[in-house]
Design an enzyme around this catalytic site. Sequence first.
Site, PDB file in Angstrom:
ATOM      1  N   TYR A 235      15.050   5.364  13.371  1.00  0.00           N
ATOM      2  CA  TYR A 235      14.720   4.723  12.090  1.00  0.00           C
ATOM      3  C   TYR A 235      15.989   4.163  11.442  1.00  0.00           C
TER       4      TYR A 235
ATOM      5  N   GLU B 204      19.813   6.630   4.762  1.00  0.00           N
ATOM      6  CA  GLU B 204      19.821   7.153   6.136  1.00  0.00           C
ATOM      7  C   GLU B 204      20.834   6.401   7.002  1.00  0.00           C
TER       8      GLU B 204
ATOM      9  N   LYS C  81      17.069   0.329  10.604  1.00  0.00           N
ATOM     10  CA  LYS C  81      17.367  -0.111   9.227  1.00  0.00           C
ATOM     11  C   LYS C  81      18.757  -0.742   9.141  1.00  0.00           C
TER      12      LYS C  81
ATOM     13  N   THR D 208      18.608   1.741   3.343  1.00  0.00           N
ATOM     14  CA  THR D 208      18.444   3.176   3.080  1.00  0.00           C
ATOM     15  C   THR D 208      19.718   3.989   3.238  1.00  0.00           C
TER      16      THR D 208
ATOM     17  N   ALA E 166       7.801  -3.108   3.666  1.00  0.00           N
ATOM     18  CA  ALA E 166       7.029  -2.578   4.792  1.00  0.00           C
ATOM     19  C   ALA E 166       7.961  -2.097   5.900  1.00  0.00           C
ATOM     20  N   ALA E 167       7.625  -0.945   6.450  1.00  0.00           N
ATOM     21  CA  ALA E 167       8.383  -0.363   7.564  1.00  0.00           C
ATOM     22  C   ALA E 167       7.637   0.878   8.019  1.00  0.00           C
TER      23      ALA E 167
ATOM     24  N   ASP F  56       6.453   2.789  -2.779  1.00  0.00           N
ATOM     25  CA  ASP F  56       7.278   1.855  -3.561  1.00  0.00           C
ATOM     26  C   ASP F  56       6.523   0.561  -3.843  1.00  0.00           C
TER      27      ASP F  56
ATOM     28  N   ARG G  25       4.119   9.837  -3.171  1.00  0.00           N
ATOM     29  CA  ARG G  25       4.849   9.979  -1.916  1.00  0.00           C
ATOM     30  C   ARG G  25       3.877  10.352  -0.795  1.00  0.00           C
TER      31      ARG G  25
ATOM     32  N   SER H 195       8.302   4.252   7.879  1.00  0.00           N
ATOM     33  CA  SER H 195       9.356   4.817   7.028  1.00  0.00           C
ATOM     34  C   SER H 195       9.616   6.300   7.246  1.00  0.00           C
TER      35      SER H 195
ATOM     36  N   THR I 266       0.819  -1.227   0.000  1.00  0.00           N
ATOM     37  CA  THR I 266       0.000   0.000   0.000  1.00  0.00           C
ATOM     38  C   THR I 266       0.849   1.270   0.000  1.00  0.00           C
ATOM     39  N   GLY I 267       2.167   1.150   0.167  1.00  0.00           N
ATOM     40  CA  GLY I 267       3.035   2.329   0.217  1.00  0.00           C
ATOM     41  C   GLY I 267       3.445   2.782  -1.181  1.00  0.00           C
TER      42      GLY I 267
HETATM   43  P1  NAP Z   1       5.793   4.097   2.649  1.00  0.00           P
HETATM   44  O1  NAP Z   1       5.070   4.754   1.521  1.00  0.00           O
HETATM   45  O2  NAP Z   1       5.756   4.739   3.989  1.00  0.00           O
HETATM   46  O3  NAP Z   1       5.217   2.598   2.771  1.00  0.00           O
HETATM   47  C1  NAP Z   1       5.482   1.818   3.900  1.00  0.00           C
HETATM   48  C2  NAP Z   1       4.631   0.561   3.857  1.00  0.00           C
HETATM   49  O4  NAP Z   1       4.876  -0.196   5.055  1.00  0.00           O
HETATM   50  C3  NAP Z   1       3.118   0.833   3.822  1.00  0.00           C
HETATM   51  O5  NAP Z   1       2.501  -0.116   2.979  1.00  0.00           O
HETATM   52  C4  NAP Z   1       2.709   0.598   5.265  1.00  0.00           C
HETATM   53  O6  NAP Z   1       1.358   0.228   5.420  1.00  0.00           O
HETATM   54  C5  NAP Z   1       3.626  -0.562   5.624  1.00  0.00           C
HETATM   55  N1  NAP Z   1       3.736  -0.763   7.081  1.00  0.00           N
HETATM   56  C6  NAP Z   1       4.056   0.153   8.025  1.00  0.00           C
HETATM   57  N2  NAP Z   1       4.053  -0.411   9.248  1.00  0.00           N
HETATM   58  C7  NAP Z   1       3.709  -1.716   9.078  1.00  0.00           C
HETATM   59  C8  NAP Z   1       3.521  -2.809   9.954  1.00  0.00           C
HETATM   60  N3  NAP Z   1       3.663  -2.691  11.279  1.00  0.00           N
HETATM   61  N4  NAP Z   1       3.160  -4.000   9.432  1.00  0.00           N
HETATM   62  C9  NAP Z   1       2.979  -4.148   8.090  1.00  0.00           C
HETATM   63  N5  NAP Z   1       3.143  -3.141   7.199  1.00  0.00           N
HETATM   64  C10 NAP Z   1       3.505  -1.938   7.690  1.00  0.00           C
HETATM   65  O7  NAP Z   1       7.325   3.885   2.298  1.00  0.00           O
HETATM   66  P2  NAP Z   1       8.043   3.864   0.853  1.00  0.00           P
HETATM   67  O8  NAP Z   1       8.518   5.230   0.545  1.00  0.00           O
HETATM   68  O9  NAP Z   1       7.203   3.120  -0.104  1.00  0.00           O
HETATM   69  O10 NAP Z   1       9.350   3.016   1.197  1.00  0.00           O
HETATM   70  C11 NAP Z   1       9.359   1.598   1.082  1.00  0.00           C
HETATM   71  C12 NAP Z   1      10.502   1.041   1.922  1.00  0.00           C
HETATM   72  O11 NAP Z   1      11.739   1.580   1.474  1.00  0.00           O
HETATM   73  C13 NAP Z   1      10.431   1.384   3.404  1.00  0.00           C
HETATM   74  O12 NAP Z   1      10.955   0.282   4.104  1.00  0.00           O
HETATM   75  C14 NAP Z   1      11.350   2.592   3.547  1.00  0.00           C
HETATM   76  O13 NAP Z   1      11.842   2.673   4.860  1.00  0.00           O
HETATM   77  C15 NAP Z   1      12.420   2.237   2.531  1.00  0.00           C
HETATM   78  N6  NAP Z   1      13.123   3.364   1.913  1.00  0.00           N
HETATM   79  C16 NAP Z   1      12.417   4.367   1.321  1.00  0.00           C
HETATM   80  C17 NAP Z   1      13.099   5.404   0.678  1.00  0.00           C
HETATM   81  C18 NAP Z   1      12.359   6.528  -0.001  1.00  0.00           C
HETATM   82  O14 NAP Z   1      12.994   7.560  -0.286  1.00  0.00           O
HETATM   83  N7  NAP Z   1      11.089   6.367  -0.307  1.00  0.00           N
HETATM   84  C19 NAP Z   1      14.513   5.373   0.621  1.00  0.00           C
HETATM   85  C20 NAP Z   1      15.175   4.303   1.211  1.00  0.00           C
HETATM   86  C21 NAP Z   1      14.486   3.295   1.835  1.00  0.00           C
HETATM   87  P3  NAP Z   1       0.193   1.326   5.595  1.00  0.00           P
HETATM   88  O15 NAP Z   1      -0.148   1.779   4.197  1.00  0.00           O
HETATM   89  O16 NAP Z   1      -0.876   0.553   6.250  1.00  0.00           O
HETATM   90  O17 NAP Z   1       0.750   2.436   6.413  1.00  0.00           O
HETATM   91  O1  G4F Z   2      11.365  14.148   3.377  1.00  0.00           O
HETATM   92  P1  G4F Z   2      11.987  13.711   4.640  1.00  0.00           P
HETATM   93  O2  G4F Z   2      11.086  13.471   5.792  1.00  0.00           O
HETATM   94  O3  G4F Z   2      12.848  12.437   4.276  1.00  0.00           O
HETATM   95  P2  G4F Z   2      14.118  11.755   4.972  1.00  0.00           P
HETATM   96  O4  G4F Z   2      14.202  12.081   6.408  1.00  0.00           O
HETATM   97  O5  G4F Z   2      15.306  12.068   4.123  1.00  0.00           O
HETATM   98  O6  G4F Z   2      13.749  10.209   4.847  1.00  0.00           O
HETATM   99  C1  G4F Z   2      13.284   9.641   3.634  1.00  0.00           C
HETATM  100  O7  G4F Z   2      14.371   9.218   2.860  1.00  0.00           O
HETATM  101  C2  G4F Z   2      15.154   8.155   3.464  1.00  0.00           C
HETATM  102  C3  G4F Z   2      16.296   7.838   2.487  1.00  0.00           C
HETATM  103  O8  G4F Z   2      17.382   8.689   2.759  1.00  0.00           O
HETATM  104  C4  G4F Z   2      14.262   6.947   3.682  1.00  0.00           C
HETATM  105  F1  G4F Z   2      14.995   5.933   4.229  1.00  0.00           F
HETATM  106  C5  G4F Z   2      13.118   7.320   4.604  1.00  0.00           C
HETATM  107  O9  G4F Z   2      12.246   6.204   4.723  1.00  0.00           O
HETATM  108  C6  G4F Z   2      12.349   8.476   3.977  1.00  0.00           C
HETATM  109  O10 G4F Z   2      11.746   8.016   2.797  1.00  0.00           O
HETATM  110  O11 G4F Z   2      13.054  14.800   5.109  1.00  0.00           O
HETATM  111  C7  G4F Z   2      14.098  15.235   4.254  1.00  0.00           C
HETATM  112  C8  G4F Z   2      14.794  16.439   4.878  1.00  0.00           C
HETATM  113  C9  G4F Z   2      15.189  16.258   6.352  1.00  0.00           C
HETATM  114  O12 G4F Z   2      16.475  16.806   6.547  1.00  0.00           O
HETATM  115  C10 G4F Z   2      14.184  17.111   7.117  1.00  0.00           C
HETATM  116  O13 G4F Z   2      14.667  17.657   8.346  1.00  0.00           O
HETATM  117  O14 G4F Z   2      13.880  17.548   4.867  1.00  0.00           O
HETATM  118  C11 G4F Z   2      13.951  18.230   6.106  1.00  0.00           C
HETATM  119  N1  G4F Z   2      12.704  18.971   6.312  1.00  0.00           N
HETATM  120  C12 G4F Z   2      12.601  20.321   6.409  1.00  0.00           C
HETATM  121  N2  G4F Z   2      11.336  20.681   6.641  1.00  0.00           N
HETATM  122  C13 G4F Z   2      11.486  18.453   6.479  1.00  0.00           C
HETATM  123  C14 G4F Z   2      10.611  19.539   6.685  1.00  0.00           C
HETATM  124  N3  G4F Z   2      11.045  17.177   6.455  1.00  0.00           N
HETATM  125  C15 G4F Z   2       9.718  16.969   6.636  1.00  0.00           C
HETATM  126  N4  G4F Z   2       9.272  15.703   6.572  1.00  0.00           N
HETATM  127  N5  G4F Z   2       8.832  17.994   6.868  1.00  0.00           N
HETATM  128  C16 G4F Z   2       9.231  19.302   6.900  1.00  0.00           C
HETATM  129  O15 G4F Z   2       8.429  20.208   7.099  1.00  0.00           O
END
Ligand code: NAP
Ligand code: G4F
Length: 351
Positions: A149, A127, A153, A125, A81-82, A13, A184, A84, A10-11
């Site tokens: 987080y 991170e 990870k 990630t 799933a995480a 990715d 997103r 995130s 459902t997320g």
């Molecule tokens: P997302 O949109 O937040 O999706 C997270 C998914 O995990 C959702 O389907 C959520 O379900 C599910 N989930 C959360 N808690 C759960 C639980 N307790 N049991 C089962 N499912 C659960 O994240 P995304 O951006 O698609 O990212 C996918 C993965 O890549 C994550 O592990 C994230 O940490 C990692 N990642 C993301 C990025 C990025 O930039 N997007 C970069 C590096 C790594 P619900 O819909 O019910 O909330």
């Molecule tokens: O968009 P963010 O919340 O993403 P962040 O923390 O980089 O994490 C995302 O990317 C990771 C990969 O590097 C994933 F692993 C993780 O699951 C997620 O997808 O924040 C990005 C930056 C941060 O420095 C934050 O402090 O934006 C800065 N920021 C400034 N104002 C803000 C805001 N972030 C959020 N969320 N909201 C603000 O108003």
Amino acid sequence: MKRALITGITGQDGAYLAEFLLKKGYGVYGTYRRLSTPNFWRLQYLDIFDKVSLIPADLVDSSSLVEAVKTSDPDEVYHLAAQSFVGASFEQPVGAGMVTGLGVTRMLEAIRQVNPEIRFYQAATSEQFGGSSDMPMREEDAFKPASPYAAAKLYGYWLTRIYRGGYKIFACNGILFNHESPLRGLEFVTRKISNGIAKIALGIEKELRLGNLEAKRDWGYAPEYVESMWLMLQQREPDDYVIATGEAHSIKEFAEKAFEIAELDWRDHVKTDKKFFRPLDVNYLQGDSAKAEKKLGWKPKVKFEKLVEIMVNEDMQRWARWQKGERFPWDAPNYPSEDKILSRTLTLERA
Ligand code: NAP
Ligand code: G4F
């Protein structure tokens, strides 16, 4: 027909990966959480809701994960799933460990016990690099996580390597740098900006409150990044890969460019608000995906400016359609104003 199980379908990715795998001819199964309100808008938005099979499971419940593996009998598991959102991991640090960290072990154990031939992808990630000073970041560089987080990870990353070494499971870590899209979540800064701008442009809101504008991120386009996950599981040997664009831009640059697309000046609308600062932040992330390019043949096409354009244009169009009375699956109308979210205020006022 090959079968894939995606946790977190459902997320952002999960939905794009499901679409990608369906196009490849896979039978696609996905786990979802039982919530009081259904959360399938992304699958509906991509028009694939009826094409995937859904299995209820929660990362804190091993039995549901074992059941998901047995029911789907997959060739490949993509563990996406995480919890995130980095900000939320400071508010729920124990949950971060239980879900984002231990969830990986539960999934790997389910595979080891049910069928160790299943190939496993772990959503690691950038991170994990956190406060590292190695630039740009590569697979062999040191990890210095800076949030609950990222620490969770990093644990999942190591468990993946341990099950690869110890049990010979084909398990890979995709160390993905930030990747964004119109799907997103609204809490993340890029979508918060594109959605906020669309509302300002249409006169629904006047200002956008943000935190740390100086942090830099390496932002790519999510639909391209999910392809790299699949490529990792098609190789002869399991391995870990950095996936990134190689460019770093600040939040301020993102906001500036995004407001420009809407023909607005960001300085008239953006206010900084300390409640959006984190107790610890990662100031700079820039990746080097040379290994992925060489071994997987993967390379990003959409870079910073194009990504900002895609996101702002789509959110502007959505709000315009909505104002005309059109209804479609979409998260923004039901999202509460972040002013209503008190826990974050309390946490950050102490920091
Ligand atoms: P997302 O949109 O937040 O999706 C997270 C998914 O995990 C959702 O389907 C959520 O379900 C599910 N989930 C959360 N808690 C759960 C639980 N307790 N049991 C089962 N499912 C659960 O994240 P995304 O951006 O698609 O990212 C996918 C993965 O890549 C994550 O592990 C994230 O940490 C990692 N990642 C993301 C990025 C990025 O930039 N997007 C970069 C590096 C790594 P619900 O819909 O019910 O909330
Ligand atoms: O968009 P963010 O919340 O993403 P962040 O923390 O980089 O994490 C995302 O990317 C990771 C990969 O590097 C994933 F692993 C993780 O699951 C997620 O997808 O924040 C990005 C930056 C941060 O420095 C934050 O402090 O934006 C800065 N920021 C400034 N104002 C803000 C805001 N972030 C959020 N969320 N909201 C603000 O108003």
